[in-house]
Design a protein around this motif. Sequence first.
Motif, PDB file in Angstrom:
ATOM      1  N   PHE A 248      68.287 -45.770 -55.479  1.00  0.00           N
ATOM      2  CA  PHE A 248      66.853 -46.040 -55.299  1.00  0.00           C
ATOM      3  C   PHE A 248      66.560 -47.533 -55.160  1.00  0.00           C
ATOM      4  O   PHE A 248      65.487 -47.997 -55.525  1.00  0.00           O
ATOM      5  CB  PHE A 248      66.031 -45.423 -56.443  1.00  0.00           C
ATOM      6  CG  PHE A 248      66.407 -43.994 -56.737  1.00  0.00           C
ATOM      7  CD1 PHE A 248      66.184 -43.005 -55.792  1.00  0.00           C
ATOM      8  CD2 PHE A 248      67.027 -43.639 -57.926  1.00  0.00           C
ATOM      9  CE1 PHE A 248      66.552 -41.700 -56.036  1.00  0.00           C
ATOM     10  CE2 PHE A 248      67.403 -42.332 -58.175  1.00  0.00           C
ATOM     11  CZ  PHE A 248      67.163 -41.347 -57.225  1.00  0.00           C
ATOM     12  N   GLY A 496      73.789 -39.631 -52.374  1.00  0.00           N
ATOM     13  CA  GLY A 496      72.871 -38.515 -52.584  1.00  0.00           C
ATOM     14  C   GLY A 496      72.132 -38.118 -51.316  1.00  0.00           C
ATOM     15  O   GLY A 496      71.622 -37.009 -51.203  1.00  0.00           O
ATOM     16  N   LEU A 662      66.838 -29.212 -44.063  1.00  0.00           N
ATOM     17  CA  LEU A 662      66.965 -28.994 -45.504  1.00  0.00           C
ATOM     18  C   LEU A 662      67.021 -30.339 -46.237  1.00  0.00           C
ATOM     19  O   LEU A 662      66.395 -30.527 -47.289  1.00  0.00           O
ATOM     20  CB  LEU A 662      68.248 -28.191 -45.760  1.00  0.00           C
ATOM     21  CG  LEU A 662      68.458 -27.596 -47.144  1.00  0.00           C
ATOM     22  CD1 LEU A 662      67.334 -26.639 -47.499  1.00  0.00           C
ATOM     23  CD2 LEU A 662      69.808 -26.862 -47.191  1.00  0.00           C
ATOM     24  N   LEU A 663      67.782 -31.276 -45.665  1.00  0.00           N
ATOM     25  CA  LEU A 663      67.949 -32.570 -46.319  1.00  0.00           C
ATOM     26  C   LEU A 663      66.677 -33.413 -46.209  1.00  0.00           C
ATOM     27  O   LEU A 663      66.349 -34.172 -47.120  1.00  0.00           O
ATOM     28  CB  LEU A 663      69.147 -33.320 -45.720  1.00  0.00           C
ATOM     29  CG  LEU A 663      70.497 -32.973 -46.370  1.00  0.00           C
ATOM     30  CD1 LEU A 663      70.812 -31.501 -46.267  1.00  0.00           C
ATOM     31  CD2 LEU A 663      71.611 -33.815 -45.812  1.00  0.00           C
ATOM     32  N   ALA A 665      63.664 -32.186 -46.265  1.00  0.00           N
ATOM     33  CA  ALA A 665      62.787 -31.655 -47.320  1.00  0.00           C
ATOM     34  C   ALA A 665      63.174 -32.246 -48.674  1.00  0.00           C
ATOM     35  O   ALA A 665      62.315 -32.651 -49.461  1.00  0.00           O
ATOM     36  CB  ALA A 665      62.866 -30.128 -47.350  1.00  0.00           C
ATOM     37  N   GLY A 666      64.470 -32.315 -48.929  1.00  0.00           N
ATOM     38  CA  GLY A 666      64.937 -32.871 -50.198  1.00  0.00           C
ATOM     39  C   GLY A 666      64.508 -34.317 -50.378  1.00  0.00           C
ATOM     40  O   GLY A 666      64.062 -34.719 -51.449  1.00  0.00           O
ATOM     41  N   GLN A 667      64.639 -35.097 -49.302  1.00  0.00           N
ATOM     42  CA  GLN A 667      64.237 -36.499 -49.381  1.00  0.00           C
ATOM     43  C   GLN A 667      62.736 -36.621 -49.630  1.00  0.00           C
ATOM     44  O   GLN A 667      62.284 -37.443 -50.427  1.00  0.00           O
ATOM     45  CB  GLN A 667      64.622 -37.235 -48.085  1.00  0.00           C
ATOM     46  CG  GLN A 667      66.111 -37.465 -47.922  1.00  0.00           C
ATOM     47  CD  GLN A 667      66.678 -38.380 -48.986  1.00  0.00           C
ATOM     48  OE1 GLN A 667      66.124 -39.421 -49.307  1.00  0.00           O
ATOM     49  NE2 GLN A 667      67.774 -37.972 -49.591  1.00  0.00           N
ATOM     50  N   HIS A 669      60.671 -34.376 -50.982  1.00  0.00           N
ATOM     51  CA  HIS A 669      60.352 -33.924 -52.351  1.00  0.00           C
ATOM     52  C   HIS A 669      60.611 -35.037 -53.372  1.00  0.00           C
ATOM     53  O   HIS A 669      59.770 -35.343 -54.216  1.00  0.00           O
ATOM     54  CB  HIS A 669      61.227 -32.732 -52.747  1.00  0.00           C
ATOM     55  CG  HIS A 669      60.860 -31.456 -52.079  1.00  0.00           C
ATOM     56  ND1 HIS A 669      61.589 -30.301 -52.244  1.00  0.00           N
ATOM     57  CD2 HIS A 669      59.854 -31.123 -51.244  1.00  0.00           C
ATOM     58  CE1 HIS A 669      61.043 -29.319 -51.541  1.00  0.00           C
ATOM     59  NE2 HIS A 669      59.997 -29.803 -50.929  1.00  0.00           N
ATOM     60  N   GLY A 670      61.810 -35.587 -53.302  1.00  0.00           N
ATOM     61  CA  GLY A 670      62.195 -36.599 -54.298  1.00  0.00           C
ATOM     62  C   GLY A 670      61.326 -37.839 -54.197  1.00  0.00           C
ATOM     63  O   GLY A 670      60.974 -38.456 -55.206  1.00  0.00           O
ATOM     64  N   ALA A 673      57.954 -37.122 -55.735  1.00  0.00           N
ATOM     65  CA  ALA A 673      58.065 -37.109 -57.198  1.00  0.00           C
ATOM     66  C   ALA A 673      57.997 -38.541 -57.746  1.00  0.00           C
ATOM     67  O   ALA A 673      57.272 -38.818 -58.709  1.00  0.00           O
ATOM     68  CB  ALA A 673      59.370 -36.438 -57.618  1.00  0.00           C
ATOM     69  N   GLN A 674      58.733 -39.449 -57.129  1.00  0.00           N
ATOM     70  CA  GLN A 674      58.723 -40.822 -57.639  1.00  0.00           C
ATOM     71  C   GLN A 674      57.387 -41.507 -57.379  1.00  0.00           C
ATOM     72  O   GLN A 674      56.935 -42.328 -58.178  1.00  0.00           O
ATOM     73  CB  GLN A 674      59.889 -41.617 -57.033  1.00  0.00           C
ATOM     74  CG  GLN A 674      61.207 -41.218 -57.686  1.00  0.00           C
ATOM     75  CD  GLN A 674      62.421 -41.958 -57.134  1.00  0.00           C
ATOM     76  OE1 GLN A 674      62.314 -42.793 -56.254  1.00  0.00           O
ATOM     77  NE2 GLN A 674      63.579 -41.637 -57.652  1.00  0.00           N
TER      78      GLN A 674
END
Lengths: 777, 158
Positions: A248, A496, A662-663, A665-667, A669-670, A673-674
């Motif tokens: 990060f 990640g 898919l990836l 979406a993951g990025q 989402h994360g 969240a932050q």
Amino acid sequence: MAVVPKFVGARIKRREDPRLISGTATYVDDVRLPGTLSAVVLRSPHPHARINSIDAAAARSAPGVVAVLTGEELKGKVGGIPCVAPAEHIPFHPLLAQGKVRFVGESVAVVVATDAYKAQDAADLIEVDYDPLNAVSDPEQALADDAPILHEEFGNNLVTRALIPNPAVDEAMAKADRVVKFRIKNQRLAPVPMEPRGVLAQWHQANGQLTVWTSTQIPHLLRSALAAVLSLPENRVRVIAPEVGGGFGAKLNFYREEALIAHLSRMLGQPVKWIERRRENLATTTHGRDQITYLEVPVKNDGTVLAIKAKFICDMGAYLQLLTPAIPGFSGLMMTGCYKIPAMSFEQVMVFTNKMATDAYRGAGRPEAAYIAERTMDMVAAELGLDPVAVRRRNFIPKEAFPYVTCAGLVYDSGDYDAALTKALEIVDYPKARAEQAEALKHGRYIGIGVASYVEICGIGPSVMLPPKVPGWESATVRMEPDSRVTVLTGISPHGQGQETTFAQMAADAFGVDIDDVTVVHGDTAIVQYGVGTFGSRGLSVGGTALMMSVGKLQDKLKKIASTMMEAPPDQLTFTNRTVALQSDTTKAIPLQAVVDAAYGWKMPIPGMEPGLDATSVFEPSGCTFPFGTHVAVVEVDPETGVVKFLRYVAVDDCGNIISPLLVAGQVHGGIAQGIAQALYEEVVYDENGQLVTATLMDYAAPRAQMLPHYELAHTVTPSPLNPMGVKGVGEAGTIGSTPCMVNAVMDALKPLGVRHIDMPLRPEKLWRAFKDAKKA
Amino acid sequence: MRVNLTINGHPRGDEIEPRLLLVHYLRDVAGLTGTHVGCETTLCGACTVLLDGKAVKSCTVLAAQADGASVTTVEGLAKDGGLHPIQEGFWEEHGLQCGYCTPGMMMAAVDLLSRTTNPSEDEIRHALEGNLCRCTGYQHIIKAVQYAAEKMRAAAGR
């Protein structure tokens, strides 16, 4: 033969995952070398103090102790930690404090013992005689005449001052119907990767070689920096970023311990390991944000924004890390956001305080910019009594205007801001949501709707935009092995993000092979050609372009060879289903393996052509990509408790073409969240004396599953013209859109109270007070 | 002192310092590095293992306290060469990115699924509140647990 499917754009399960879900991945602390010693760092409990003496005699004779080092003993043996960004005052940054400590957690001594328990026992025996000094933790007080000075040689606490003046801003002030003025703060945050930092160093005395395993985002840049600090030739230093448990931005750096542990291994002739503890991570791994901004925004009564004028106070902390003073620049340059604002000017005052250094944290300067732009839009709307959506639409850069040169001189590559906004509003059913909000208020329920349309700068970029030692290019080598399997060596260093998957998708499609036929290698300077690393959402747009350049070179070579075997011109050939085939009729084909055999064989079909199939490329971007989107949040604030409840969270992001849905979406989402965590929960707190209050995860509110909403994602697709994939980057987008979106939503809920702005984090206590104060008034 | 315990079905005994934490015993003595240390203070859950079937934070359990007990770590999830449904779920639903929290997260989820076969989204969020993930924003983790729950229900014929 089975048909090989296409992989780009498909939902592909990650190729990284089998080792991660089985517990067989190797993070730094999992690397085992015989004879490894453990190091523990003794740290300052004081924010600011003079070191009179250090008595380490008891520690040196404690069981299992091999060595103890202090700052004085390092003098003249190793260099300091570099800051590569320009600044007026760059202090010497020692590996262990020399003479003074300047923040809580500053390293003072290091103990090396046969195991970490014994090293800790011995560290507890070291007696340091400190003379505490007054400390300053408020950046606005740091420049006062009577403020304690951190680095006496400079005479004050100024790091540097940046001024971008523009007379057009003053003209806009004169022409404006009103000038909206406010002060906002992007509070200090801790990146908190789940894997703390860690270093294992092994000195090979026989050939003067050093191997360092470290949890980093930039193995190659780190190798250069390490070699310089330790006065070693770069070709004798090998840096390995093994499995890295999140970064990060916090691991886009060069830390004291990385040099210190390497030095200790060289000194002792044995492997030495140091693993950061969470308390150390919160105190001594770089923090992010920490900017105060005073804004003046001249507007017309119809909502047209004529200019933005900003003054920034940026808290750099006690020392400068790799890029510390470079981060605020992006906040200034990007603060006009998605809007055709004709003029801007800003002044940035960067100061030393008795705190850990700030540096890149997910978004690195752009979340602050988006927060400024999107809070500005809502403040203007509130001032003029207009709908925040209408103010955005009035000021958007129209889609016909791209490429668009902003008043800061940036060239936005492509965009359609209204399309993303419109889509997000449709998903949330904006008119209905507004009606429900009005109805709820009649029943004493405070619902808020927040909108944020962001644009960010990614794929940085032309190297001139970055400091010389952190360039913007990236490298890739592609090798087709003798069995026609593909090896990709990339200069990026994913931790990640999943490029072992996305790069394999791209290479597989390009050569018409299966994704299982591709292996992606990264993070080892002895194996991978020099590269730059993973940060700034650049992996795909810059590293991926370098990959496709090398792929193209190999395709050309393979086609030329195949053309002699097929009697067809190279430009009429294509790769499909493990063959080289005629584009016009793919049944006319020869096996890829036959072409590979020829390339590796004893007789190249083309005289003079080099045998082998190996190509390396470096991509230097001509410009930056500008991903964008609109996030909409619907929340309800409980007037009795101040708790924010999530009703909807819709994110429409445009990151150009999508390789791996898919990836992506993951990025997103994360990132969301932050970003929500900044809006609602997180803050690194130092008290007025400089003591760190948030030194554990009990006190630092990194969000848990129950503290975050269910995300509804959608996309618009506006390809970037700057790379062959048309991608823009998505690693930071969620973080950048979600912070202002959530704050706008909560402030909208509080609008009936007459409250315009409360600084983040919007914790229940602050909101509860707002309701209480409103009731009193 | 001596501890005797069973790890992933294999009995073993070792001479240890009384102060040795279970997580360090697993990682440094038993050589099972799949269990990670994230905070040393029970707050992040990266070190979660099953102790006699119940999820515990192995960073605040002494190895001595596990004497006579049965410990399951991430390395013990897969059986007979096949992934555990929770592992399948995390892979299938992209429930991980950097992977550091994943072993602990999966062990906490296995504990949940041993108590309830069809947890709601809220129940899953609640059950995982002791486990921090910094990468995923949790949504794909929740889907991963739901995937595993469904798979396990199907296998049990429910």
